[in-house]
Design a protein around this motif. Structure first.
Motif, PDB file in Angstrom:
ATOM      1  N   UNK A  82     -10.765  -7.891   5.226  1.00 29.04           N
ATOM      2  CA  UNK A  82     -10.594  -6.749   6.246  1.00 29.04           C
ATOM      3  C   UNK A  82      -9.285  -6.078   6.071  1.00 29.04           C
ATOM      4  N   UNK A  83      -9.269  -4.825   6.060  1.00 30.58           N
ATOM      5  CA  UNK A  83      -7.968  -4.101   5.656  1.00 30.58           C
ATOM      6  C   UNK A  83      -7.832  -2.865   6.574  1.00 30.58           C
ATOM      7  N   UNK A  84      -6.353  -2.703   7.097  1.00 29.13           N
ATOM      8  CA  UNK A  84      -6.303  -1.498   7.708  1.00 29.13           C
ATOM      9  C   UNK A  84      -5.154  -0.969   6.896  1.00 29.13           C
ATOM     10  N   UNK A  85      -4.536   0.451   7.437  1.00 29.21           N
ATOM     11  CA  UNK A  85      -3.605   1.241   6.892  1.00 29.21           C
ATOM     12  C   UNK A  85      -2.368   0.308   6.184  1.00 29.21           C
ATOM     13  N   UNK A  86      -2.276  -0.626   6.823  1.00 26.91           N
ATOM     14  CA  UNK A  86      -1.091  -1.414   6.388  1.00 26.91           C
ATOM     15  C   UNK A  86      -1.301  -2.209   4.764  1.00 26.91           C
TER      16      UNK A  86
END
Ligand code: HSO
Ligand code: ZN
Length: 433
Positions: free
Chosen positions: A245-249
């Protein structure tokens, strides 16, 4: 040809119900012929013991076994011959596994449910445990540590290891070295369903165990399920899985490395990224494609990604957590801005890697957490291997004379209501008149 490298792309919410179901269903194809052949092999070991095991070694491993057991000195030699740096790394892994699992040791509990009535529960280490270590493509000395070290930490009386022999009659040197390092008590050159049957029922040379742990091929998995009448097993483990699970960081290249790492285990591995935003999803997919093109285990990686790979996008992290719980991945990597805040939202993962620096590879080998984990969505109910798998519990109850008198009438009443009059009699025996 030219099938896309990553099978499922686009928005998570836009997956067709059929695609979503296929992505979520990672249960093996329960092949009836595998089950039948496994049953035959188990029956042969039950009836002919060592003789059947020797025949199977000839048949499946092309090995002529003098003795089924590998002498301790041979394991010690394998350990001594390891390249010193590799040996030190393996020893470091063993130390961390021992530390992490020692902290999980269970305690006796006692509670007074009423004055004079005490109910207790005491953990007892198992008497004898068998750790299965596969041969072939999945020769993983690290998995030997994951099985043997926690068992020894729990205080299991005897830990045996079974691993298939090569043509020289011995399991792989790495497995033997890890067994010696972890302190396995006995090692047998046995593989497949035969090994499982031998550990479940015992033969002239192989002692019967109380629980069998460790992953194996389809035959080993089938055999474990077929011997549960005689022995405990661990959670069935299939091909490796990762959900990122990845976000913009998140660094897309790092996410791609994690996808590739689990993909290289098995053409049936399942590697999925759920990314916040289409831009990140595109970047991850592109990085996965580049990494796959230069992967050393190219064939395995591309088959895994083509069959079951996914890079999907969501509008917000909140959309991801219900999918995580439903998917119930073996490994979950939370590559987000505040991974510790997100950790409680992550349900049903075998093990969680918190923050993008926590590469799954670190857990596979070295952090001290166990890498024998439930797959195929079984993380909904099963947990990874831990020190708790090597205990059984004894409950007990203590009742004082006064408390017995206070129990007599109500227990007598309940027993009467079930038509169990001798129970009622036993209960009323300590009544005070
Ligand atoms: N990732 C595997 C364990 C392993 N990795 C062994 C490297 N060696 C369990 O799914
Ligand atoms: Zn791995």
């Amino acid at each position: 040809m030219n099938a896309p490298l990553i099978k499922y792309r686009g928005r998570l919410n836009a997956l067709s119900p059929d695609a979503r179901r296929r992505l979520l269903d990672r249960t093996g194809t329960s092949d009836i012929r595998v089950a039948q052949r496994t049953a035959d092999l188990i029956a042969r070991v039950r009836h002919q013991g060592d003789r059947a095991l020797r025949e199977m070694a000839r048949e499946f491993d092309r090995a002529e076994l003098q003795s089924l057991e590998v002498p301790r000195s041979v394991c010690e030699e394998a350990l001594a011959s390891l390249e010193p740096k590799l040996k030190e790394a393996l020893a470091r892994a063993a130390r961390n596994i021992a530390k992490a699992h020692a902290a999980q040791k269970p305690q006796v509990t006692e509670v007074e449910t009423e004055p004079g009535i005490v109910v207790g529960r005491r953990p007892d280490p198992l008497g004898r445990v068998g750790v299965y270590a596969p041969g072939g493509r999945a020769v993983y000395p690290s998995s030997v540590l994951m099985g043997v070290v926690p068992a020894k930490v729990a205080g299991v009386g005897e830990v045996i290891v079974c691993s298939p022999p090569g043509p020289d009659g011995k399991p792989s040197a790495g497995v033997l070295a890890a067994a010696a390092l972890a302190g396995a008590d006995r090692v047998f050159a046995l593989g497949g369903a035969g090994a499982v049957a031998a550990m479940a029922y015992g033969t002239e040379s192989v002692p019967r165990v109380d629980r069998i742990v460790g992953p194996g091929n389809a035959y080993v998995a089938a055999a474990k399920l077929q011997v549960v009448e005689a022995v405990a097993i661990d959670a069935p483990a299939g091909p490796s899985e990762i959900l990122v699970v990845a976000d913009s960081s998140a660094d897309p290249e790092a996410v791609a490395r994690e996808m590739l790492a689990q993909a290289e285990h098995d053409p049936d591995a399942c590697c999925v990224t759920v990314a916040v935003g289409d831009v990140l999803a595109q970047a991850v997919a592109a990085a996965v494609e580049r990494a796959a093109a230069r992967a050393q285990r190219h064939e395995i990686v591309t088959r895994a990604l083509r069959e079951r790979g996914a890079v999907l996008s969501v509008d917000s992290l909140e959309e991801a957590w219900p999918f995580v719980a439903e998917f119930a991945p073996e490994h979950l990597l939370i590559a987000t801005t505040s991974p510790m805040e997100d950790l409680p939202k992550a349900r049903n993962a075998g093990t969680v890697f918190v923050g993008q620096y926590a590469s799954v590879a670190y857990g596979d080998y070295m952090t001290g957490a166990n890498h024998v984990l439930p797959t195929a969505g079984l993380a909904r109910a099963y947990s990874g291997l831990s020190v708790l798998d090597f205990y059984r519990w004894t409950t007990y109850q203590r009742v004082t004379r006064d408390a017995a008198a206070r129990l007599a009438d109500d227990v007598g009443l309940l027993a009467d209501s079930e038509g169990l009059f001798a129970h009622a009699d036993a209960a009323r025996g300590w009544r005070k008149s």
